[in-house]
Design a protein around this motif. Structure first.
Motif: not given
Length: 126
Positions: A10, A13, A51, A80, A101-102, A104
């Protein structure tokens, strides 16, 4: 200055994490595990953020390769996937941290800080 590798398919990201760390650290990005492995062959990284779900090789495979070749390099998983069994399995395989994900930005910064401290202690104990 620490060296970080961010691996995520992504682009947003990758860009967010690059912007977060590039001022204080040497930061590289890759959109696939294959590209990450090519960078790892040429360059040394203090921390890898990856990821899990990506086309081709997965972040799980990258975790295994980094842990095998560079056991003192912390790998932070950013995903995620919310399944706790999955998270525990990744931690057993040697992931330093798992961020959902999402995320901070403060959470990612804190995780990278802990990973760099861990790496520094690990190398000092050798």
């Amino acid at each position: 200055m620490a060296s970080l590798l961010v691996v995520d398919d992504d682009e947003s990201i990758r860009d967010i994490l690059y912007d977060l760390f590039a001022d204080e650290h040497r930061c590289h990005t890759a959109d696939s595990v294959d590209k990450a492995l090519a960078l790892i062959e040429k360059e040394f990284y203090d921390v890898v953020l990856t990821d899990i779900s990506m086309p081709g090789l997965s972040g799980l495979e990258l975790l295994g390769l980094v842990r095998q070749r560079y056991p003192d390099t912390p790998v932070i998983i950013i995903s995620g996937i919310t399944d706790q069994e999955h998270v525990r399995g990744l931690m057993k395989l040697g992931a330093f941290d798992y961020l959902l994900k999402p995320f901070r930005l403060e959470t990612v910064e804190a995780s990278v800080k802990r990973a760099l401290e861990y790496r520094s202690r690990s190398l000092a104990n050798r």
